[in-house]
Each structure stands twice: as C-alpha cells, then as structure tokens.
Write a protein that holds these residues in place. Structure first.
Motif, PDB file in Angstrom:
ATOM      1  N   SER A  43       0.829  -1.210   0.000  1.00  0.00           N
ATOM      2  CA  SER A  43       0.000   0.000   0.000  1.00  0.00           C
ATOM      3  C   SER A  43       0.862   1.258   0.000  1.00  0.00           C
ATOM      4  O   SER A  43       0.499   2.263  -0.606  1.00  0.00           O
ATOM      5  N   VAL A  44       2.023   1.208   0.648  1.00  0.00           N
ATOM      6  CA  VAL A  44       2.941   2.340   0.619  1.00  0.00           C
ATOM      7  C   VAL A  44       3.505   2.501  -0.794  1.00  0.00           C
ATOM      8  O   VAL A  44       3.608   3.608  -1.308  1.00  0.00           O
ATOM      9  N   VAL A  45       3.819   1.385  -1.430  1.00  0.00           N
ATOM     10  CA  VAL A  45       4.291   1.428  -2.821  1.00  0.00           C
ATOM     11  C   VAL A  45       3.202   1.990  -3.720  1.00  0.00           C
ATOM     12  O   VAL A  45       3.444   2.898  -4.528  1.00  0.00           O
ATOM     13  N   ASP A  46       1.988   1.481  -3.567  1.00  0.00           N
ATOM     14  CA  ASP A  46       0.863   1.919  -4.401  1.00  0.00           C
ATOM     15  C   ASP A  46       0.529   3.395  -4.203  1.00  0.00           C
ATOM     16  O   ASP A  46      -0.002   4.037  -5.110  1.00  0.00           O
ATOM     17  N   ALA A  47       0.839   3.938  -3.035  1.00  0.00           N
ATOM     18  CA  ALA A  47       0.546   5.342  -2.746  1.00  0.00           C
ATOM     19  C   ALA A  47       1.463   6.300  -3.496  1.00  0.00           C
ATOM     20  O   ALA A  47       1.220   7.495  -3.517  1.00  0.00           O
ATOM     21  N   GLY A  48       2.496   5.763  -4.117  1.00  0.00           N
ATOM     22  CA  GLY A  48       3.414   6.616  -4.866  1.00  0.00           C
ATOM     23  C   GLY A  48       4.536   7.185  -4.026  1.00  0.00           C
ATOM     24  O   GLY A  48       5.120   8.206  -4.381  1.00  0.00           O
ATOM     25  N   ALA A  49       4.864   6.523  -2.935  1.00  0.00           N
ATOM     26  CA  ALA A  49       5.924   7.014  -2.064  1.00  0.00           C
ATOM     27  C   ALA A  49       7.309   6.896  -2.692  1.00  0.00           C
ATOM     28  O   ALA A  49       8.229   7.612  -2.311  1.00  0.00           O
TER      29      ALA A  49
END
Length: 166
Positions: A43-49
């Motif tokens: 989810s952190v990856v998917d958030a564009g971090a």
C-alpha cells in the motif's frame, strides 16, 4: 511544523506496522494479532511514495546489509522482516524488522541510523540528488518492531498507511 507533521504521520505508519506476523515459525512476542503484512508494504508502494520500482530483499540479506551482527544481534533475534529497496538508481527503501524484544529493536534502531549516515556519506558525490531523501529518512521503533523508510514522497507513504487502517 513540517517536521512535526512528518513525525506524526510516521508514527501513524509505524502503528499500522506494529505487530509482525510470525513467518519464521515464531509467534509475535506481544501476543497482538498480526497487523503487518506484505499488503501494508504494497500500500505504501501503491501510494506513490517511491519514484521507482523497488525489489524485495530476503531477511538474511537484510540482516547482513544493515550489519545487525555488529550491534550484538543474532539472525535468530529477527523473527520477521519485509524489506524492499532500489536496485541502484536511487537510495529509496523500506524495511520493517521484527525482533524478540524491545531491547533488540533498540539495537536495530542504532544500526539503521548508522546505516543511513553511511548512505549519506557514500552518496554525497555519487548521487547528490538522493541526499535530501536520506536526510529525511525515518527510523522508528514501536515495541519490538523497527521501521526504516527512505522515500521520494513521505507524505504519500504515511497518509496511505493511515487511510488503509482507518
């Protein structure tokens, strides 16, 4: 104010990662239900971090990479880990490491802080554009869990983690 907001959001992220699952056959010493898993990292990856795709690193490699043995830890002390990092284009990475005790996690915090300092020194001339990310790296401990986050967009990482658990 920005540092306070970043720290508060980091704490929220860490709280979502507080209890690690027992993939190595050990149970979470806190007795808490497992809140942490691959989906939270994703989810952190998917958030564009992160500005690029990161590669997964296994727990044994992470233990060696962060030189945890130099801080009195043994591989058996780290009962779970999820680590993703750049293949070399950036210094971005995320690591969640779970230990048998808070004391061991404190030693890991020291190791990760030294790791980040070493990354800053190593990249000053090589990748100077990465230095601000490293200078803003988050290294946090909550009980026996330790988080390292070197991201392109810290707010995206923390906000997404907050919303995924609310």
């Amino acid at each position: 104010m920005k540092k306070f907001l970043t720290a508060a959001l980091a704490l929220v992220l860490l709280l979502t990662l507080a209890a690690c699952g027992g993939r190595e056959g050990k149970e979470d010493p806190s007795g808490s239900p497992a809140l942490y898993g691959v989906s939270e990292v994703q989810s952190v990856v998917d958030a564009g971090a992160f500005s690029e795709s990161l590669e997964e690193v296994d727990a044994d490699t992470a233990f060696a990479l962060y030189k945890l043995a130099d801080y009195g830890l043994e591989r058996e002390n780290m009962y779970d880990a999820s680590v993703i990092r750049s293949a070399g284009a950036t210094c971005e990475e995320m690591a969640v490491l779970c230990f048998d005790s808070e004391e061991q996690a404190s030693k890991a915090v020291e190791a990760l802080e030294d790791y980040v300092a070493g990354q800053i020194t190593a990249n000053e001339d090589y990748r100077p554009a990465e230095i601000p990310k490293l200078e803003n790296a988050l290294v946090k401990q909550l009980q026996h869990t330790v988080l390292l986050l070197v991201a392109n967009d810290y707010e995206a990482a923390a906000i997404d983690a907050y919303h995924s658990k609310s």
